[in-house]
Scaffold this active site. Structure first.
Site, mmCIF file in Angstrom:
data_model
loop_
_atom_site.group_PDB
_atom_site.id
_atom_site.type_symbol
_atom_site.label_atom_id
_atom_site.label_comp_id
_atom_site.label_asym_id
_atom_site.label_seq_id
_atom_site.Cartn_x
_atom_site.Cartn_y
_atom_site.Cartn_z
ATOM 1 N N GLY A 190 0.838 -1.195 0.000
ATOM 2 C CA GLY A 190 0.000 0.000 0.000
ATOM 3 C C GLY A 190 0.868 1.239 0.000
ATOM 4 O O GLY A 190 2.083 1.168 0.225
ATOM 5 N N THR A 242 0.753 7.458 3.663
ATOM 6 C CA THR A 242 0.523 8.891 3.376
ATOM 7 C C THR A 242 0.937 9.797 4.530
ATOM 8 O O THR A 242 0.615 10.977 4.535
ATOM 9 C CB THR A 242 -0.961 9.148 3.025
ATOM 10 N N ASP A 284 -2.900 3.754 2.866
ATOM 11 C CA ASP A 284 -2.889 3.781 4.325
ATOM 12 C C ASP A 284 -2.880 5.235 4.790
ATOM 13 O O ASP A 284 -1.982 6.002 4.431
ATOM 14 C CB ASP A 284 -1.649 3.062 4.862
ATOM 15 N N TYR A 293 -2.922 12.498 10.103
ATOM 16 C CA TYR A 293 -2.002 12.929 9.030
ATOM 17 C C TYR A 293 -2.446 14.231 8.355
ATOM 18 O O TYR A 293 -1.725 14.759 7.507
ATOM 19 C CB TYR A 293 -1.855 11.841 7.955
ATOM 20 N N PRO A 297 8.759 0.196 6.465
ATOM 21 C CA PRO A 297 9.405 -1.030 5.981
ATOM 22 C C PRO A 297 10.783 -0.771 5.365
ATOM 23 O O PRO A 297 11.528 -1.702 5.089
ATOM 24 C CB PRO A 297 8.426 -1.556 4.930
ATOM 25 N N LEU A 298 11.115 0.521 5.168
ATOM 26 C CA LEU A 298 12.423 0.886 4.610
ATOM 27 C C LEU A 298 13.220 1.758 5.584
ATOM 28 O O LEU A 298 14.102 2.511 5.187
ATOM 29 C CB LEU A 298 12.226 1.648 3.286
ATOM 30 N N GLY A 299 12.888 1.661 6.876
ATOM 31 C CA GLY A 299 13.447 2.630 7.818
ATOM 32 C C GLY A 299 12.461 3.790 7.901
ATOM 33 O O GLY A 299 11.305 3.661 7.507
ATOM 34 N N TRP A 314 10.735 11.430 17.925
ATOM 35 C CA TRP A 314 10.150 10.114 18.132
ATOM 36 C C TRP A 314 10.907 8.972 17.456
ATOM 37 O O TRP A 314 10.477 7.825 17.473
ATOM 38 C CB TRP A 314 8.677 10.114 17.695
ATOM 39 N N ASN A 352 8.649 1.299 -5.797
ATOM 40 C CA ASN A 352 8.227 0.482 -4.654
ATOM 41 C C ASN A 352 7.227 -0.591 -5.057
ATOM 42 O O ASN A 352 7.137 -1.641 -4.413
ATOM 43 C CB ASN A 352 7.622 1.365 -3.549
#
Length: 325
Positions: free
Chosen positions: A22, A25, A52, A57, A220-222, A229, A282
């Protein structure tokens, strides 16, 4: 699992299904107006079906506009699009759950969302402030009853406002709280957590598989390097030697190798990007597969390193990351 660009869904325990990749955003800092709208349109044009998002956001109106435009163009049907929305920490009181979901639907101008999840298991003081603090700058926490929140979500599903229900950032204990709830009507179908080759979540993944809960991998890629945070001392995943050497072998980027690794494990990935080229790249993870040995080699990269530690809330009674998993 034989995924292709045209067919890449994983079944959920409630009879619905979720696309294995997905578009995330989230943006830090907040997205430039129009940026999310363009990214979502680009993603749908490239074959994405899963978006997502979250109230938090500040761009759900743009996501909805892009989705509706693509439906009107005939590019996709509503039932082909999978939208995940999130219930924020200030809305965990049962009476606030449905109004929060309705606010999301209003922003999207859609009749229902496909998945609605509790964003974090920590409740904050209800009100207009999404990050409530007192006059001394201390966080204003709130006592949560996750089972009562869950019952309110079940009522939203019964009302047809959402197809599937899930959670995010829940540890095993918090998942068991819901799974063992007396009179449970709908199980959580998914748990959205940080997951990548440096943080493979083996134990949580195994537990979730036993309970038919799909892991959805954020970062998922860092992730971005906001020290508020994020653990900024953590190494950069995309510079990893192994991921880059496998990239050379398959004529792919380190990012594509990292994403492929997760989807081959049955983990859904939601890489975020507002860059059209990266959005396309991606998605190009269906024309190759990693060998069993390569999967094991990538798994061995695990450092148990969390990028997203949320340490500013580590004194919250429901902070999820003190537990091993």
């Amino acid at each position: 699992m034989n995924f292709s660009a045209a067919s890449h869904r994983i079944p959920l325990s409630d009879g619905n299904s979720i696309p294995v990749i997905g578009l995330g955003t989230y943006s830090d800092p907040r997205p430039v107006p129009g940026e999310t709208y363009m990214a979502v349109k680009t993603a749908i044009d490239r074959g994405y079906q899963h978006i997502d998002g979250a109230y938090l956001y500040y761009n759900e109106h743009e996501v909805g506009e892009a989705i509706r435009e693509k439906i009107a163009e005939g590019k996709v049907k509503r039932e082909e699009i999978f939208y995940c929305g999130k219930l924020w920490a200030t809305d965990l009181d049962p009476e606030r759950v449905r109004p929060a979901l309705e606010r999301t639907l209003q922003s999207l101008k859609l009749q229902y969302v496909d998945l609605y999840i509790i964003e974090i298991p920590m409740a904050f003081k209800p009100g207009k402030e999404v990050y409530p603090k007192d006059e001394n700058g201390q966080w204003l926490y709130h006592k949560s009853d996750l089972c009562a929140t869950w019952e309110a979500l079940e009522a939203c599903k019964d009302a047809g406002l959402v197809k599937s229900l899930g959670v995010s950032n829940f540890n095993r204990r918090q998942l068991e709280l819901i799974l063992n709830k007396p009179g449970l009507k709908y199980k959580p179908v998914s748990n959205q957590v940080e997951c990548h080759p440096y943080f493979t979540q083996q134990k949580l993944l195994k537990f979730c598989r036993q309970h038919d809960i799909v892991i959805v991998a954020y970062s998922p890629l860092g992730t971005c390097r906001n020290p508020m945070w994020v653990n900024v001392s953590s190494p950069s995943l995309l510079k990893d030697k192994l991921l880059n050497s496998l990239g050379k072998k398959y004529n792919k980027t380190a990012a594509q190798i990292g994403l492929r690794f997760n989807i081959q494990r049955g983990v859904v990935v939601i890489p975020k990007s507002f860059n059209p080229q990266r959005i396309q790249e991606n998605f190009q993870i269906f024309d190759f597969s990693l060998t069993e040995e390569e999967m094991k080699d990538i798994e061995a990269l695990n450092k148990n390193v969390r990028f997203v530690e949320l340490l500013m809330w580590s004194d919250h009674p429901e902070y999820p990351f003190h537990d091993e998993y």
